[in-house]
Design a protein around this motif. Structure first.
Motif, PDB file in Angstrom:
ATOM      1  N   MET A   1       0.839  -1.204   0.000  1.00  0.00           N
ATOM      2  CA  MET A   1       0.000   0.000   0.000  1.00  0.00           C
ATOM      3  C   MET A   1       0.868   1.246   0.000  1.00  0.00           C
ATOM      4  N   SER A   2       0.448   2.250  -0.768  1.00  0.00           N
ATOM      5  CA  SER A   2       1.208   3.501  -0.805  1.00  0.00           C
ATOM      6  C   SER A   2       0.939   4.301   0.459  1.00  0.00           C
ATOM      7  N   LYS A   3       1.931   5.037   0.888  1.00  0.00           N
ATOM      8  CA  LYS A   3       1.779   5.849   2.086  1.00  0.00           C
ATOM      9  C   LYS A   3       0.933   7.078   1.793  1.00  0.00           C
ATOM     10  N   VAL A   4       0.163   7.483   2.799  1.00  0.00           N
ATOM     11  CA  VAL A   4      -0.691   8.662   2.688  1.00  0.00           C
ATOM     12  C   VAL A   4       0.055   9.842   3.298  1.00  0.00           C
ATOM     13  N   VAL A   5       0.196  10.905   2.505  1.00  0.00           N
ATOM     14  CA  VAL A   5       1.002  12.060   2.892  1.00  0.00           C
ATOM     15  C   VAL A   5       0.135  13.318   2.872  1.00  0.00           C
ATOM     16  N   LEU A   6       0.260  14.122   3.923  1.00  0.00           N
ATOM     17  CA  LEU A   6      -0.403  15.421   3.989  1.00  0.00           C
ATOM     18  C   LEU A   6       0.667  16.501   4.039  1.00  0.00           C
ATOM     19  N   ILE A   7       0.572  17.463   3.106  1.00  0.00           N
ATOM     20  CA  ILE A   7       1.549  18.548   3.016  1.00  0.00           C
ATOM     21  C   ILE A   7       0.840  19.877   3.230  1.00  0.00           C
ATOM     22  N   THR A   8       1.187  20.593   4.282  1.00  0.00           N
ATOM     23  CA  THR A   8       0.622  21.932   4.440  1.00  0.00           C
ATOM     24  C   THR A   8       1.376  22.887   3.520  1.00  0.00           C
ATOM     25  N   GLY A   9       0.653  23.856   2.968  1.00  0.00           N
ATOM     26  CA  GLY A   9       1.287  24.756   2.007  1.00  0.00           C
ATOM     27  C   GLY A   9       1.741  24.015   0.769  1.00  0.00           C
ATOM     28  N   GLY A  10       0.872  23.183   0.237  1.00  0.00           N
ATOM     29  CA  GLY A  10       1.259  22.328  -0.880  1.00  0.00           C
ATOM     30  C   GLY A  10       0.927  22.868  -2.252  1.00  0.00           C
ATOM     31  N   LEU A  22       6.438  13.185  -4.840  1.00  0.00           N
ATOM     32  CA  LEU A  22       5.935  12.019  -4.108  1.00  0.00           C
ATOM     33  C   LEU A  22       4.779  11.349  -4.854  1.00  0.00           C
ATOM     34  N   THR A  23       3.970  12.138  -5.558  1.00  0.00           N
ATOM     35  CA  THR A  23       2.893  11.567  -6.369  1.00  0.00           C
ATOM     36  C   THR A  23       3.467  10.687  -7.469  1.00  0.00           C
ATOM     37  N   GLN A  24       4.546  11.168  -8.104  1.00  0.00           N
ATOM     38  CA  GLN A  24       5.217  10.386  -9.154  1.00  0.00           C
ATOM     39  C   GLN A  24       5.779   9.081  -8.602  1.00  0.00           C
ATOM     40  N   LYS A  25       6.153   9.111  -7.333  1.00  0.00           N
ATOM     41  CA  LYS A  25       6.727   7.921  -6.698  1.00  0.00           C
ATOM     42  C   LYS A  25       5.659   6.968  -6.159  1.00  0.00           C
ATOM     43  N   GLY A  26       4.386   7.297  -6.384  1.00  0.00           N
ATOM     44  CA  GLY A  26       3.313   6.385  -6.017  1.00  0.00           C
ATOM     45  C   GLY A  26       2.665   6.631  -4.667  1.00  0.00           C
ATOM     46  N   PHE A  27       3.023   7.740  -4.021  1.00  0.00           N
ATOM     47  CA  PHE A  27       2.389   8.075  -2.747  1.00  0.00           C
ATOM     48  C   PHE A  27       0.997   8.671  -2.990  1.00  0.00           C
ATOM     49  N   THR A  28       0.132   8.522  -1.995  1.00  0.00           N
ATOM     50  CA  THR A  28      -1.167   9.186  -2.014  1.00  0.00           C
ATOM     51  C   THR A  28      -0.991  10.525  -1.303  1.00  0.00           C
ATOM     52  N   SER A  42      -3.888  21.220 -10.057  1.00  0.00           N
ATOM     53  CA  SER A  42      -2.802  20.572  -9.318  1.00  0.00           C
ATOM     54  C   SER A  42      -2.743  19.082  -9.644  1.00  0.00           C
ATOM     55  N   LYS A  43      -1.530  18.529  -9.610  1.00  0.00           N
ATOM     56  CA  LYS A  43      -1.336  17.113  -9.901  1.00  0.00           C
ATOM     57  C   LYS A  43      -1.714  16.217  -8.723  1.00  0.00           C
ATOM     58  N   PHE A  44      -2.087  16.816  -7.604  1.00  0.00           N
ATOM     59  CA  PHE A  44      -2.583  16.080  -6.435  1.00  0.00           C
ATOM     60  C   PHE A  44      -3.638  16.948  -5.767  1.00  0.00           C
ATOM     61  N   PRO A  45      -4.555  16.372  -5.008  1.00  0.00           N
ATOM     62  CA  PRO A  45      -5.648  17.156  -4.420  1.00  0.00           C
ATOM     63  C   PRO A  45      -5.132  18.238  -3.464  1.00  0.00           C
ATOM     64  N   PHE A 223      11.877  12.636   0.172  1.00  0.00           N
ATOM     65  CA  PHE A 223      11.596  11.270  -0.281  1.00  0.00           C
ATOM     66  C   PHE A 223      12.555  10.278   0.394  1.00  0.00           C
ATOM     67  N   LYS A 224      13.831  10.646   0.465  1.00  0.00           N
ATOM     68  CA  LYS A 224      14.820   9.770   1.107  1.00  0.00           C
ATOM     69  C   LYS A 224      14.528   9.624   2.598  1.00  0.00           C
ATOM     70  N   ILE A 225      14.123  10.728   3.227  1.00  0.00           N
ATOM     71  CA  ILE A 225      13.819  10.681   4.660  1.00  0.00           C
ATOM     72  C   ILE A 225      12.645   9.744   4.934  1.00  0.00           C
ATOM     73  N   ILE A 226      11.612   9.839   4.093  1.00  0.00           N
ATOM     74  CA  ILE A 226      10.438   8.980   4.273  1.00  0.00           C
ATOM     75  C   ILE A 226      10.831   7.509   4.197  1.00  0.00           C
ATOM     76  N   ASN A 227      11.829   7.213   3.380  1.00  0.00           N
ATOM     77  CA  ASN A 227      12.275   5.834   3.208  1.00  0.00           C
ATOM     78  C   ASN A 227      13.427   5.454   4.133  1.00  0.00           C
ATOM     79  N   THR A 228      13.712   6.312   5.106  1.00  0.00           N
ATOM     80  CA  THR A 228      14.743   6.022   6.104  1.00  0.00           C
ATOM     81  C   THR A 228      14.086   5.472   7.364  1.00  0.00           C
TER      82      THR A 228
END
Length: 267
Positions: A1-10, A22-28, A42-45, A223-228
């Motif tokens: 399952m892809s991780k769900v990410v919330l970005i303030t000021g996105g 992150l959208t390109q990398k398959g994240f929600t 926008s390319k994401f909601p 992206f690297k941090i999320i995968n650390t």
């Protein structure tokens, strides 16, 4: 399952670049803005959220959790610039800046923690600034608000360890974004004792932003941090000399470092 990410000021700048990457990398990915209707392409909601309005924070976090069933990553990116002689910046503007850069992130963190604790997992990334590591002339309020968020993260990390929730800071240097356009500028007053030095510093700051790095560097770093598995407490992203300035502050005598900064800003 892809991780769900919330970005303030996105909707723009670093937040937009991170969201698209992150959208390109398959994240929600869900971004936020005070005016989401302006970003329908926008390319994401983009959802409605004002970090200075707790009601919008609570409702938007709830919406994402109800829709996705989880929330894996919060990126506290929303922020505001502010410049001027500290003596001449109205108190209301100082408080407004801290509301956005410090109290806002705290309230978003508080909103997501119950869900992350329930999941027994989660990552919170606070976007701070290299300016938060030093008191910069005519950017003192900005430095203080971002520095406060850096220290808050250090304490928060330890409080959250038992819940398997990670928190980290990512401090960018100067990036080519529209932050200068939304920054509060104390006006250059003709009768101000700071007119000459503040004017020169303002020009220099705007040049740094205009010639700044590509915000995609921040996207790659996050992206690297999320995968650390175990993220560090602090990350710095930017030009070598901007990151090295933090090292110099640590090793040089205070007055020597102060002199270097004054020379840099031609004060």
């Amino acid at each position: 399952m892809s991780k769900v990410v919330l970005i303030t000021g996105g909707s723009s700048g670093i937040g937009k670049s991170v969201g698209e990457y992150l959208t390109q990398k398959g994240f929600t990915v869900y971004g936020t803005s005070r005016n989401p209707d302006n970003y329908k392409n926008s390319k994401f909601p983009i959802l409605a959220l004002d970090v200075k309005d707790i009601t919008t924070i609570t409702s938007t976090v709830k919406l994402v959790i109800e829709k996705e069933g989880c929330l894996d990553v919060l990126i506290n990116n929303a922020g505001a610039g502010i410049t001027g002689p500290i003596e001449e910046i109205p108190e209301a503007e100082i408080k407004a800046n801290f509301d956005t850069n410090f109290f806002g992130p705290i309230n978003v963190i508080k909103a997501v923690l119950p869900q992350m604790r329930k999941q027994q997992s989660g990552l919170i990334v606070n976007v701070t600034s290299i300016a938060g590591y030093m008191g910069l002339p005519y950017r003192g309020i900005y430095s203080a608000s971002k520095g406060a968020l850096e220290l808050l993260t250090e304490a928060f990390r330890m409080e959250l360890k038992n819940f398997n929730i990670n928190m980290t800071n990512v401090a960018p240097g100067d990036f080519a974004t529209n932050i200068a356009a939304g920054r509060y500028h104390a006006p250059l007053l003709n009768d101000s004792p700071y007119k000459k030095t503040y004017g020169k510093t303002l020009e220099l700051m705007n040049e740094h932003v205009d010639s700044g790095s590509n915000p995609n560097l921040m996207a790659e770093a996050i992206f690297k941090i999320i995968n650390t598995k175990n993220p560090k407490v602090h990350y710095k992203v930017g030009e070598f000399m901007q990151k090295f300035s933090i090292v110099l502050k640590r090793i040089l005598p205070d007055k020597v470092y102060e002199k270097l900064l004054m020379n840099h800003y031609k004060l």
